[in-house]
Design a protein around this motif. Structure first.
Motif, PDB file in Angstrom:
ATOM      1  N   TYR A  67      98.979  40.672  22.491  1.00 35.34           N
ATOM      2  CA  TYR A  67      98.875  42.123  22.503  1.00 35.34           C
ATOM      3  C   TYR A  67      98.496  42.620  23.889  1.00 35.34           C
ATOM      4  CZ  TYR A  67      94.001  40.735  21.755  1.00 35.34           C
ATOM      5  OH  TYR A  67      92.777  40.121  21.841  1.00 35.34           O
ATOM      6  N   SER A  68      98.791  43.892  24.100  1.00 45.19           N
ATOM      7  CA  SER A  68      98.382  44.601  25.312  1.00 45.19           C
ATOM      8  C   SER A  68      97.404  45.688  24.872  1.00 45.19           C
ATOM      9  CB  SER A  68      99.596  45.226  26.000  1.00 45.19           C
ATOM     10  OG  SER A  68     100.158  46.221  25.159  1.00 45.19           O
ATOM     11  N   HIS A  69      96.849  46.378  25.828  1.00 46.43           N
ATOM     12  CA  HIS A  69      95.949  47.483  25.489  1.00 46.43           C
ATOM     13  C   HIS A  69      96.683  48.523  24.646  1.00 46.43           C
ATOM     14  CE1 HIS A  69      93.674  51.255  26.921  1.00 46.43           C
ATOM     15  NE2 HIS A  69      93.072  50.761  25.877  1.00 46.43           N
ATOM     16  N   ILE A 108      90.495  43.744  26.532  1.00 45.14           N
ATOM     17  CA  ILE A 108      91.261  44.689  25.723  1.00 45.14           C
ATOM     18  C   ILE A 108      90.549  44.947  24.401  1.00 45.14           C
ATOM     19  CG2 ILE A 108      93.416  44.980  24.424  1.00 45.14           C
ATOM     20  CD1 ILE A 108      94.813  43.463  26.771  1.00 45.14           C
ATOM     21  N   LEU A 109      90.053  43.890  23.782  1.00 49.14           N
ATOM     22  CA  LEU A 109      89.315  44.050  22.525  1.00 49.14           C
ATOM     23  C   LEU A 109      88.069  44.912  22.712  1.00 49.14           C
ATOM     24  CD1 LEU A 109      89.613  40.504  20.970  1.00 49.14           C
ATOM     25  CD2 LEU A 109      90.304  42.640  19.888  1.00 49.14           C
ATOM     26  N   LEU A 128      81.164  40.645  31.295  1.00 52.86           N
ATOM     27  CA  LEU A 128      81.431  39.213  31.154  1.00 52.86           C
ATOM     28  C   LEU A 128      82.891  38.895  31.470  1.00 52.86           C
ATOM     29  CD1 LEU A 128      80.358  36.417  30.347  1.00 52.86           C
ATOM     30  CD2 LEU A 128      80.974  36.984  27.994  1.00 52.86           C
ATOM     31  N   CYS A 129      83.804  39.726  30.997  1.00 56.08           N
ATOM     32  CA  CYS A 129      85.233  39.516  31.263  1.00 56.08           C
ATOM     33  C   CYS A 129      85.525  39.546  32.754  1.00 56.08           C
ATOM     34  CB  CYS A 129      86.073  40.582  30.556  1.00 56.08           C
ATOM     35  SG  CYS A 129      86.034  40.479  28.775  1.00 56.08           S
ATOM     36  N   LEU A 142      92.216  47.024  34.818  1.00 52.80           N
ATOM     37  CA  LEU A 142      92.501  47.366  33.421  1.00 52.80           C
ATOM     38  C   LEU A 142      91.363  48.195  32.828  1.00 52.80           C
ATOM     39  CD1 LEU A 142      94.102  46.817  30.673  1.00 52.80           C
ATOM     40  CD2 LEU A 142      92.532  44.900  30.411  1.00 52.80           C
ATOM     41  N   VAL A 143      90.136  47.769  33.039  1.00 52.84           N
ATOM     42  CA  VAL A 143      88.967  48.442  32.475  1.00 52.84           C
ATOM     43  C   VAL A 143      88.806  49.842  33.058  1.00 52.84           C
ATOM     44  CG1 VAL A 143      86.441  48.358  32.360  1.00 52.84           C
ATOM     45  CG2 VAL A 143      87.769  46.292  31.923  1.00 52.84           C
TER      46      VAL A 143
END
Length: 194
Positions: A67-69, A108-109, A128-129, A142-143
């Motif tokens: 999956y993607s965002h 993403i999660l 953490l990511c 991304l974030v």
């Protein structure tokens, strides 16, 4: 070159001919489509608010960790619109349990978990990511983009500050920094007080 039936449906959908598109899609065997066709048809089903069929077509791929965002947000939105709130929590828990070893999937999660009110520890998860891939800035980009889209300048600024130290020379981080600066300036916010 001739248009495929799916391309013609996309054209008709943009033109507002929903009954034609619904009729054409009802003749399709959704499970026999190749991956590209499945993606195109799933986008059409989503736009038509045919969420049950959308979930049937995309659910197994999402639950397998692909999956993607955008696709995960659409998946949870479709579940929400279908009244499957218990299923949202169940699937989020499964995805979080089995996909926390991949930094991008974990990020993403966390973002989608924040968006749907499923996560309270999203800041720690996202930090953490970013630390899981200290050399690359893909996760930070991304974030920051996700929280800018969610209009959470405070969270975007927080992660920009953390990632700017590591990725000072990355053009994407610089561009996002300017976007954040412009928003802060336009809203007359003091970054120190965020």
């Amino acid at each position: 070159k001739e248009f495929s039936m799916i391309e013609f449906c996309k054209f008709k959908l943009r033109a507002g001919n929903l009954s034609y598109v619904n009729n054409e899609l009802s003749t399709l065997d959704l499970l026999s489509l190749n991956p590209n066709q499945r993606k195109e048809v799933s986008d059409i089903l989503f736009k038509l608010n045919r969420f049950e069929e959308y979930l049937e077509l995309t659910g197994s791929e999402i639950l397998s960790g692909v999956y993607s965002h955008r696709s995960l947000t659409m998946h949870f939105y479709a579940l929400s619109k279908s009244g499957e709130n218990a299923r949202i929590k169940e699937e989020y828990g499964k995805l979080r349990r089995y996909n926390d070893w991949k930094p991008k999937n974990r990020a993403i999660l966390a973002i989608v978990g924040y968006d749907f009110g499923l996560s309270t520890d999203y800041i720690e998860e996202l930090e953490l990511c970013i630390m899981m891939e200290p050399v690359r800035c893909d996760i930070a980009v991304l974030v920051i983009r996700a929280f800018l889209e969610l209009e959470r300048i405070d969270i975007a600024h927080h992660f920009f500050r953390k990632s700017a130290i590591i990725s000072q020379r990355d053009p994407q981080i610089t561009e996002l920094g300017w976007k954040i600066y412009n928003v802060l300036r336009d809203l007359r916010l003091d970054p120190v007080k965020i």
